[in-house]
Design a protein around this motif. Structure first.
Motif, PDB file in Angstrom:
ATOM      1  N   THR A  10       0.844  -1.205   0.000  1.00 56.15           N
ATOM      2  CA  THR A  10       0.000   0.000   0.000  1.00 56.15           C
ATOM      3  C   THR A  10       0.875   1.248   0.000  1.00 56.15           C
ATOM      4  O   THR A  10       1.775   1.380   0.841  1.00 56.15           O
ATOM      5  N   PRO A  11       0.665   2.191  -0.926  1.00 56.64           N
ATOM      6  CA  PRO A  11       1.438   3.436  -0.922  1.00 56.64           C
ATOM      7  C   PRO A  11       1.276   4.161   0.413  1.00 56.64           C
ATOM      8  O   PRO A  11       0.179   4.210   0.976  1.00 56.64           O
ATOM      9  N   CYS A  12       2.357   4.711   0.912  1.00 53.84           N
ATOM     10  CA  CYS A  12       2.298   5.399   2.203  1.00 53.84           C
ATOM     11  C   CYS A  12       3.086   6.699   2.132  1.00 53.84           C
ATOM     12  O   CYS A  12       3.817   6.956   1.174  1.00 53.84           O
ATOM     13  N   ASN A  13       2.912   7.517   3.180  1.00 54.50           N
ATOM     14  CA  ASN A  13       3.596   8.808   3.275  1.00 54.50           C
ATOM     15  C   ASN A  13       3.319   9.673   2.042  1.00 54.50           C
ATOM     16  O   ASN A  13       4.233  10.186   1.391  1.00 54.50           O
ATOM     17  N   TRP A  28       4.931   9.530  -3.097  1.00 58.57           N
ATOM     18  CA  TRP A  28       4.690   8.633  -1.960  1.00 58.57           C
ATOM     19  C   TRP A  28       5.833   7.638  -1.866  1.00 58.57           C
ATOM     20  O   TRP A  28       6.663   7.535  -2.782  1.00 58.57           O
ATOM     21  N   ASP A  29       5.872   6.921  -0.774  1.00 53.47           N
ATOM     22  CA  ASP A  29       6.910   5.912  -0.565  1.00 53.47           C
ATOM     23  C   ASP A  29       6.479   4.586  -1.165  1.00 53.47           C
ATOM     24  O   ASP A  29       5.335   4.136  -0.981  1.00 53.47           O
ATOM     25  N   GLN A  93      -3.265   4.467  -5.795  1.00 58.47           N
ATOM     26  CA  GLN A  93      -2.952   3.048  -5.879  1.00 58.47           C
ATOM     27  C   GLN A  93      -1.804   2.881  -6.866  1.00 58.47           C
ATOM     28  O   GLN A  93      -1.676   3.664  -7.821  1.00 58.47           O
ATOM     29  N   SER A 106      -2.560  -2.311  -5.764  1.00 62.29           N
ATOM     30  CA  SER A 106      -2.359  -2.246  -4.318  1.00 62.29           C
ATOM     31  C   SER A 106      -3.658  -1.835  -3.646  1.00 62.29           C
ATOM     32  O   SER A 106      -4.642  -1.482  -4.310  1.00 62.29           O
ATOM     33  N   SER A 109      -4.180   4.057  -0.726  1.00 61.51           N
ATOM     34  CA  SER A 109      -3.427   4.756   0.314  1.00 61.51           C
ATOM     35  C   SER A 109      -4.391   5.496   1.232  1.00 61.51           C
ATOM     36  O   SER A 109      -5.599   5.558   0.967  1.00 61.51           O
ATOM     37  N   GLN A 110      -3.854   6.067   2.280  1.00 62.77           N
ATOM     38  CA  GLN A 110      -4.660   6.969   3.090  1.00 62.77           C
ATOM     39  C   GLN A 110      -5.037   8.192   2.266  1.00 62.77           C
ATOM     40  O   GLN A 110      -4.324   8.587   1.333  1.00 62.77           O
TER      41      GLN A 110
END
Length: 338
Positions: A10-13, A28-29, A93, A106, A109-110
């Motif tokens: 899942t993409p984060c940050n 994103w990370d 995503q 994925s 993300s948030q």
């Protein structure tokens, strides 16, 4: 399980940067493995106030932007008609396009929120160019004027030491104008009636009118800026100008945000210095548009006079207070927003 079937993280940050009135960059990370194998990014963007963000109904059927994977940060521009000064929600995503045409994706993300910016100088220049097309003729004038109710002038006299103090500009006009809700000033008019050369007899702002000789607000020690061009579902248009004493706080604010106009040569509001000793300066205003002039410093009542208007006090509904711009008008809108 083959690499093709390995789930994507899942993409984060999520980070948003370089936000303008109609574009932004997003990054994103991702793990090195996902970065190497991702072929597409899915981006879901919606206005924050929307109750139905229209998220993907199925993980493999994107209903928003599908973009080929590019190095991050990714520029998002032109895919949506973004509006200035508007809160948006965005989620992403990552995806791998498979040989059969389906996507391995994925999880979402948030959701991240961000606000688009004001018109930049280039956008205001576009608006200025449009406004120039509507301002054809200049008429002479001699006074700036401001209509209000008796209670206003009583308050200024008794509580403000006779000074009309600047107030924060409302949100009327173009949503992306940099002065809306940010610059303080005192609004004046200067339009005159074609047949009399005098201010109009009627006003929706109040039955009392303060008139001040033009020289107090428009002279060589004043900077003149263009701030907006709009209409309210009517045939006539408004041009918002800012007058700021040179070196003042208002002048500093406007210098990097608004196009500056030449006092002696522009189609809206001009000052021509006397040519011979004993002559008076010449002041002219555009007659084909309605000028709204914001003066950024306090104005003393003793510089002018307050009198009852000879016509009618019209309905307040005819004012431009917090008025919304017509987004469908081809004369006063530019392509980056309203």
């Amino acid at each position: 399980m083959t690499e093709m079937d390995t789930p994507l993280a899942t993409p984060c940050n999520i980070q948003i940067c370089e936000v303008t009135c109609d574009s932004f960059r997003i990054m994103w990370d991702m793990t090195p493995e996902d970065s190497a194998r991702s072929t597409h990014f899915f981006i879901d963007l919606s206005r924050k106030e929307s109750r139905d963000p229209n998220r993907f109904k199925h993980r493999d059927v994107p209903t928003k932007l599908v973009a080929k994977a590019v190095p991050l940060p990714m520029a998002v521009r032109g895919h949506w008609f973004l509006s200035p000064r508007t809160m948006y929600c965005v989620a992403v995503q990552t995806a791998v396009r498979q040989p059969d045409g389906d996507y391995l994706v994925s999880e979402w993300s948030q959701v991240v929120e961000f606000c688009t910016g004001d018109y930049a100088m280039e956008h205001l220049q576009q608006l200025l160019d449009k406004a120039k097309g509507s301002a054809v003729r200049l008429l002479r004038f001699s006074v700036f004027y401001r209509n209000q109710h008796p209670e206003y002038f009583d308050y200024v006299s008794k509580e403000c030491g006779g000074l009309m103090r600047p107030a924060l500009k409302d949100i009327s006009g173009s949503h992306g104008s940099p002065i809306n809700g940010k610059l303080q000033g005192v609004f004046f008019s200067c339009n005159t009636e074609f047949d009399t050369g005098l201010p109009p007899r009627d006003s929706p702002y109040g039955p009392l009118r303060f008139q001040v000789p033009a020289r107090h607000l428009l002279n060589p020690n004043i900077s003149l800026y263009f701030a907006d061009f709009y209409c309210m579902y009517t045939a006539y248009h408004y041009v918002v100008l800012v007058l700021a004493p040179v070196g003042s706080e208002g002048d500093t604010f406007c210098r990097t945000r608004l196009p500056m106009l030449d006092l002696a040569s522009n189609p809206f509001l001009t000052y021509t210095a006397p040519q011979r000793p004993g002559e008076e300066p010449l002041y002219c205003h555009a007659s084909d548009v309605i000028l709204e002039v914001l003066f950024t410093e306090p104005v003393p009542l003793d510089q002018g006079s307050v009198e009852q208007i000879s016509g009618h006090h019209q309905l307040m509904s005819l004012t431009t207070a917090n008025a919304k711009k017509d987004p469908s008008c081809k004369v006063c809108n530019i392509s980056v927003g309203r």
